[in-house]
Enzyme design. Structure first.
Site, PDB file in Angstrom:
ATOM      1  N   ARG A 259       0.874  -1.157   0.169  1.00 55.79           N
ATOM      2  CA  ARG A 259       0.020   0.001  -0.095  1.00 55.79           C
ATOM      3  C   ARG A 259       0.719   1.170   0.057  1.00 55.79           C
ATOM      4  O   ARG A 259       1.596   1.486   1.160  1.00 55.79           O
ATOM      5  CB  ARG A 259      -0.868  -0.162   1.094  1.00 55.79           C
ATOM      6  CG  ARG A 259      -1.363   1.332   1.761  1.00 55.79           C
ATOM      7  CD  ARG A 259      -2.360   0.856   2.849  1.00 55.79           C
ATOM      8  NE  ARG A 259      -1.830   0.496   4.225  1.00 55.79           N
ATOM      9  CZ  ARG A 259      -1.102   0.972   5.232  1.00 55.79           C
ATOM     10  NH1 ARG A 259      -0.597   2.223   4.793  1.00 55.79           N
ATOM     11  NH2 ARG A 259      -0.994   0.353   6.191  1.00 55.79           N
ATOM     12  N   HIS A 263      -2.682   4.122   5.456  1.00 55.12           N
ATOM     13  CA  HIS A 263      -3.874   3.242   5.736  1.00 55.12           C
ATOM     14  C   HIS A 263      -5.061   3.947   5.367  1.00 55.12           C
ATOM     15  O   HIS A 263      -5.978   3.174   4.623  1.00 55.12           O
ATOM     16  CB  HIS A 263      -3.831   2.861   7.369  1.00 55.12           C
ATOM     17  CG  HIS A 263      -5.110   2.044   7.554  1.00 55.12           C
ATOM     18  ND1 HIS A 263      -5.559   1.096   7.348  1.00 55.12           N
ATOM     19  CD2 HIS A 263      -5.924   2.740   8.479  1.00 55.12           C
ATOM     20  CE1 HIS A 263      -6.680   0.838   7.762  1.00 55.12           C
ATOM     21  NE2 HIS A 263      -7.088   1.869   8.608  1.00 55.12           N
ATOM     22  N   TYR A 272       5.410   4.308  11.327  1.00 58.35           N
ATOM     23  CA  TYR A 272       5.601   2.943  11.321  1.00 58.35           C
ATOM     24  C   TYR A 272       6.521   2.647   9.963  1.00 58.35           C
ATOM     25  O   TYR A 272       6.701   1.181   9.974  1.00 58.35           O
ATOM     26  CB  TYR A 272       4.362   2.322  11.604  1.00 58.35           C
ATOM     27  CG  TYR A 272       3.262   2.394  10.531  1.00 58.35           C
ATOM     28  CD1 TYR A 272       3.275   1.729   9.354  1.00 58.35           C
ATOM     29  CD2 TYR A 272       2.066   3.320  10.862  1.00 58.35           C
ATOM     30  CE1 TYR A 272       2.070   1.990   8.482  1.00 58.35           C
ATOM     31  CE2 TYR A 272       1.130   3.566  10.079  1.00 58.35           C
ATOM     32  CZ  TYR A 272       1.034   2.845   8.677  1.00 58.35           C
ATOM     33  OH  TYR A 272       0.141   3.182   7.791  1.00 58.35           O
TER      34      TYR A 272
HETATM   35  C1  LIG Z   1     -12.531  -7.060  13.572  1.00 60.59           C
HETATM   36  C2  LIG Z   1     -11.738  -5.744  13.308  1.00 60.59           C
HETATM   37  N1  LIG Z   1     -10.685  -5.586  14.122  1.00 60.59           N
HETATM   38  C3  LIG Z   1     -10.214  -4.446  13.956  1.00 60.59           C
HETATM   39  C4  LIG Z   1     -10.340  -3.510  12.888  1.00 60.59           C
HETATM   40  C5  LIG Z   1      -9.774  -2.124  12.736  1.00 60.59           C
HETATM   41  N2  LIG Z   1      -9.110  -2.273  11.650  1.00 60.59           N
HETATM   42  C6  LIG Z   1      -9.391  -1.986  10.392  1.00 60.59           C
HETATM   43  S1  LIG Z   1      -8.334  -1.723   8.882  1.00 60.59           S
HETATM   44  C7  LIG Z   1      -7.193  -2.795  10.082  1.00 60.59           C
HETATM   45  C8  LIG Z   1      -5.935  -3.372   9.581  1.00 60.59           C
HETATM   46  C9  LIG Z   1      -6.236  -4.373   8.573  1.00 60.59           C
HETATM   47  O1  LIG Z   1      -5.185  -4.832   7.932  1.00 60.59           O
HETATM   48  P1  LIG Z   1      -5.096  -6.011   6.768  1.00 60.59           P
HETATM   49  O2  LIG Z   1      -6.070  -7.026   7.113  1.00 60.59           O
HETATM   50  O3  LIG Z   1      -3.832  -6.162   6.483  1.00 60.59           O
HETATM   51  O4  LIG Z   1      -5.854  -5.014   5.584  1.00 60.59           O
HETATM   52  P2  LIG Z   1      -5.216  -3.719   4.939  1.00 60.59           P
HETATM   53  O5  LIG Z   1      -5.716  -2.533   5.707  1.00 60.59           O
HETATM   54  O6  LIG Z   1      -3.654  -3.795   4.674  1.00 60.59           O
HETATM   55  O7  LIG Z   1      -5.803  -3.813   3.444  1.00 60.59           O
HETATM   56  C10 LIG Z   1      -7.704  -2.691  11.403  1.00 60.59           C
HETATM   57  C11 LIG Z   1      -7.016  -3.275  12.569  1.00 60.59           C
HETATM   58  C12 LIG Z   1     -11.518  -3.961  12.024  1.00 60.59           C
HETATM   59  N3  LIG Z   1     -12.177  -3.480  10.976  1.00 60.59           N
HETATM   60  N4  LIG Z   1     -12.190  -5.134  12.216  1.00 60.59           N
END
Ligand SMILES: Cc1ncc(C[n+]2csc(CCOP(=O)(O)OP(=O)(O)O)c2C)c(N)n1
Ligand SMILES: Cc1ncc(C[n+]2csc(CCOP(=O)(O)OP(=O)(O)O)c2C)c(N)n1
Ligand SMILES: [Mg+2]
Ligand SMILES: [Mg+2]
Lengths: 357, 337, 357, 337
Positions: A259, A263, A272
């Protein structure tokens, strides 16, 4: 002695197969060009990038509440959108607006949630695109259930479910993959491994040699693919979807990507990760890779590139236009869709609220 | 079926569990989109035998033993409902539905609303609940409060054999998700059930199980027999107690409940769930809001204590019984009446 | 091209290792005898079997509310109890009363829960045995957390967590193993794969080639062992626990075994499995295997066998005696341990209840 | 720190988020067994920056970015507490605590009780909750009802900067599990906080934030500012409204609340959570039980509606505001007073 050499046991169901063979980690430049597909992928990549930058710009203008950009991950997004047949279903995560757009959703409608408008803007059954899913990995069991239902009904379709590297740690990921394998459901799981879950790097997420290896524990094939190589992702997805449609069961695909944006527009990625790391990945920008490759094969010239960029600008302009006004929502909407028929309690509450509006 | 257990006109005595079994069977026969999912619901017929014979009759695709993962079961059922099927999920015990809580609250209850009505979710979650069967920890929870507090769910619980059949048919036919709570301790209670039971009223209609003028007992599910027994016992003390069986906690039948309480001026809510922030809190609060000037005394509550469900050897102290109900009735300020 | 041959990628942390090598599927008769350990294992197997039959008999006499027997699985139970060092911790599931007893818990106290008495009869910190856990797989993250805490404190101990084949489908299994691997926590997961989760056979539980294969997806070693071969299980556990204590991280061990009794005294196993299947496993009874092996090596004679059975009878008699009376519980107990100090609400409720007792 | 934000005697204006951050810091400095676990709490400092700087100061073993799995986090924290540590878990948003529900209800809340007191569980679960920040779905739930209905948990929620600091210190020091609910919309609210804040009273003590004789507003967390504003606005209408901030929902301060309601004879409960079976139901029911003959009108509730949390563009209609509070006050049957 390895697993495959073990003697048979009263309980063993079959001879123990070796762990599945992951897909070659293909990198652009190693495959045969497809003169139909590759230019299309390119145009969608260009449009996708423009979509991402436009949506991010709209957050700054207050037109979107938030936007989790997929800049840098467009190869996965575009391949996911294009690999699906018309009867197939897509289960996107919250970051996969672009995949839904490539699959056919109106670019503005796809942003309904992120605009602060209603939670979902489209009819999932019409578009065969599930609602964008915020709680991570929770949509994966839905994808499995829907695929299973289609199979029970003997409908010829497959389901593609998207999740991030972080999402693979959730229990729902495990339960979904296990159900899919036991049921041989026609579903493909695409993990976009962009190396981070917000700020948490992959090394704190899993100690597995790769996310594709997780397939082993479910008895399904695991494939590892360069997630910035659009034709490679498309290829992996197309193969897995065909396999699913043929009744051969689910596949887990890990696409390694990055990415490039933060975020979301609200995130500060400098906390980070280093500029050097981002720069290294910028050098592997999926658009650049694709364009270079097309030109090398004589499948793209300046005019073609300009045309792709103009089309992208038209999408961006349409998006700006569509989001220039305010969505139409009335307080009454609060009560309309909680149940098929509002309960007497909700009718009372709607009435009371009307006195205030 | 022997004539001994069969009344006139094809009406036989059946247990509540058997009535549920027949409701499932008839729903599956009437509607090919009805699919059952759960742990041990196939060959075993469920640990309470509610799905007995259904896998044999309808095949494993219609009555499926799933992997052991409640979130997975409910999540997969959600996907099946999204595709147009009508899944009926069995959770093996109340506390074992908690792993599926995220799916229930974040998705099942909201799918219709999230999609602005485009994607209704006709899904029934059957949960055996409550105590009184000597179950060890995590086998006797009364979890209805959690579901009542989750907008978008219907919460339904039968207390009679006829309602078990009728309400389960309505749940499966509903276009909205229903949490269908089955009072474990009543599974083996028998009552006559006709071969072709009449429809029960739609959700949101309580039923007056006993008319009474002195005060009104408001209850549901496993506590109905306790309340009926208390009403019977109260006659000795000169009290003529009415008993309302709510049948559905969501939607709530304000009309029936308030009409009765306005008439009697006194009410006690009885349930097994913990009292604090429990179902009785809502019932007492809403009845008071609506009937304040008809009340001779505050609405009282007789409930489980605010403790984790106790071990079997102590459960009789925890569960509302006739004595505790009568004690509450006695505290309804009769001197002021 | 397999995973290990892939070219390095900007995101790859290390060269990708091959999937772990499962333990040889050892069967009694292929190992070298240990004249210290094997007779001890045998005596505990005999005692364990007697414990199981006695407890089941006590359910018929109404002295126990329910008993999930581990008859047929005593090799796992005994090995688990004996493999632990004094500082180690055991996290049993609801079926593992016997393992707790072998680890040192009083045979009657271990049955407190199943007697309808208080939920847990022992002090977990004194015995280093967590409460018997009914909700499946939910104790696995506790085991990981405790192991992690011990490691943070530099305490030299390891944790053994038990779970069934069915329990491996739960999200908590996944999350626990993933945390353990990422944290390199000193914990060993022993899956007693007895082929069934109540009535559901393994084939409906997972499509994985083996449960040990699930280790691959977490980046930890997976070991497969004959669960009716007590020395083999002991060996696998001892090795894994030593590895854990040495800071080398967690291990997943699958022990293939069979529950000869029904799921509990309340279950009717004829509904879901055949007599022939049970008979085949009865022929592989862990006690018979152990006894035959000991005799073959001259480590057991009739006198020794008789002695073992007498000791087992003494345990059974003591158990009958201990469970002959009723546990002491007063209604006040209901309110005492909800919080460190009862809230004013609980004090009121306790008072009210006292009026009724 | 600039003098601009610093008052006399070392008291600076800090945000509620910063007060929480200081409480964590001070607790970690005072007690080496305090360990923080959560998603993005390390380098990022949490999405609300409540853990900012703590990983740098205390190391990653004390402030740990976990894998992304809430049940795993809470379950692992449970195991750490079983070993004698005092874990503090951060759930990123209210709705993302649901995957951990099973661990919370079946284990965290019961561990002490299951083991007859042998194994207390000193564990704090921090959950940002409530709406008003324009969050998309699943980012604005008011989930306190679920926790209130779970015996064995303390449920605590600060509404001021001083309470944020003081109550979090108490939560971490508690030998019982605490669900610590942080009102998201107040994270950025600033108030003076001394360098060494005084202790706050133990759990179970509500505080009267405003004395008033006409009627009593009972509230907590995110709705406190709304109630204070309503009380201010009500003066124009001649009402002198008192405002009680509950601070802890479990245990509940019956004494303070009932004393006030007995004095004024009228009460309104205000919160964001859905009304049906929500916190206000318990509060209204128990206040009515205890103060019945002092009440001139039923206790009314101003709450979120019984709907899934709405999209940002509609949330202002859903959330209790000054107008809806005043409307409820107006319905307190003043003509009968
Ligand atoms: C069950 C849950 N826990 C926490 C979150 C908060 N949250 C939103 S995005 C994220 C990180 C997601 O990482 P990843 O699965 O690698 O997807 P990316 O953002 O890299 O596309 C978090 C912790 C959430 N949306 N759902
Ligand atoms: C979370 C949860 N779901 C369901 C149950 C009900 N249940 C008790 S034992 C069991 C089967 C367990 O099978 P397995 O894990 O293989 O262990 P085994 O009984 O074979 O020892 C089930 C479904 C439970 N205890 N916990
Ligand atoms: Mg990611
Ligand atoms: Mg098993």
């Amino acid at each position: 002695m390895t697993v495959s050499e073990l003697p048979a046991h009263p309980l063993s169901r079959t001879a123990v197969p070796p762990p599945p063979d992951p897909e070659p980690y293909r990198v652009l430049g190693t495959g045969r060009p497809d003169p139909e597909l590759w230019p299309l992928l390119y145009r969608e990549l260009v449009r996708g990038r423009r979509y991402n930058t436009q949506a991010t710009a709209l957050t700054r203008q207050g037109r979107l509440a938030v936007y989790p950009s997929s800049t840098g991950q467009e190869a996965c997004q575009v391949a996911a959108g294009l690999a699906l047949g018309p009867r197939d279903w897509l289960f996107p995560s919250y970051r996969d607006t672009l995949a839904a757009v490539v699959r056919g959703l109106d670019p503005a409608v796809a942003l309904t949630l992120l605009r602060g408008d209603w939670h979902t803007g489209h009819d999932p059954r019409v578009h065969r695109v599930a609602p964008l899913c915020t709680p991570l990995a929770t949509q994966l069991p839905h994808a499995v259930g829907l695929a299973h239902a289609a199979r029970l009904r003997r409908d010829d379709l497959a389901v593609l479910a998207l999740v991030g590297d972080g999402g693979t740690s959730e229990g729902d990921f495990h339960e979904a993959l296990n159900f899919a394998a036991v049921w041989r459901a026609p579903v493909v799981f695409l993990v976009q491994n962009n190396g981070y879950a917000i700020s948490v790097p992959l090394a704190k997420q899993t100690a597995a040699p790769s996310i594709a290896h997780k397939a082993v524990g479910y008895g399904m094939p695991g494939r590892l693919v360069d997630g910035n190589d659009a034709p490679a992702v498309h290829d992996a997805l197309t193969g897995a979807l065909a396999r699913a449609r043929a009744g051969e069961g689910p596949t887990l695909i890990e696409a390694v990507t990055y990415r490039l944006d933060a975020h979301t527009n609200a995130d500060d990625a400098t906390r980070y990760r280093t500029e050097a790391e981002v720069a290294a990945w910028r050098a592997r920008d999926p658009l650049t890779l694709m364009e270079r490759e097309l030109r090398a094969h004589g499948l793209l010239d300046d005019a073609g590139a300009a045309e792709a960029h103009e089309a992208a600008e038209r999408t961006a302009a349409a998006l700006r236009e569509a989001l220039s006004g305010d969505p139409e929502l009335t307080p009454d909407d609060l009560f309309t869709h909680v149940y098929a028929e509002p309960t007497s309690q909700l009718r009372e509450q709607a009435e009371r609220l009307r006195e205030f509006s | 079926m022997t004539t001994a257990t069969r009344g006139r006109s094809g009406t036989a005595e059946v247990s509540l569990a058997k009535a549920l079994n027949r409701a499932l069977r008839d729903a599956m026969a009437d509607d090919p989109t009805v699919h059952l999912l759960g742990e041990d619901i196939g060959a075993l017929g469920g640990v309470f035998r509610v799905t007995e014979g259904l896998a044999a009759e309808f095949g494993e695709d219609r009555c499926t033993d799933t992997p052991l993962a409640e979130a997975g079961i409910l999540g997969a059922a959600t996907g099946m409902a999204m595709y147009g099927l009508r899944p009926v999920v069995e959770m093996q015990f109340d506390a074992f539905a908690y792993p599926a809580f995220e799916q229930l609250v974040s998705h099942v209850s909201r799918m219709r609303n999230r999609t602005r009505g485009a994607m209704p979710l006709p899904l029934t979650v059957r949960i055996p609940y409550g105590g009184g069967i000597g179950g060890v920890e995590h086998h006797s929870d009364s979890s209805e409060t959690y579901y009542m507090a989750t907008p978008g769910l219907h919460v339904v619980t039968p207390a009679t054999v006829a309602d078990a059949y009728g309400l389960l048919r309505r749940a499966i036919a509903s276009d909205d998700p229903v949490v269908f709570l089955e009072p474990k301790r009543l599974y083996w209670a028998k009552e006559p059930l006709p071969e072709r039971p009449a429809d029960v009223p739609p959700f949101g209609r309580a039923v007056i199980r006993r008319r009474g003028d002195s005060a009104t007992l408001i209850t549901y599910g496993p506590s109905l027999p306790v309340c009926l027994a208390a009403a019977e016992a109260a006659r000795a003390d000169g009290w003529d107690l009415g008993v309302i069986d709510l049948r559905t906690l969501v939607p709530f039948d304000d009309e029936t409940v308030c009409a009765e309480v306005r008439r009697t001026g006194r009410a006690v809510v009885v349930h097994e769930a913990a009292g604090f922030a429990g179902p009785g809190a809502e019932i007492a609060a809403r009845v008071t809001e609506r009937c304040f000037h008809h009340l001779a005394a505050p609405v009282l509550r007789v409930t489980g204590f605010d403790i984790p469900y106790p071990p079997p050897l102590l459960e009789r102290h925890h569960l509302p019984d006739v004595d505790r109900v009568l004690d509450a009735v006695a505290r309804l300020q009769w001197d002021l009446g």
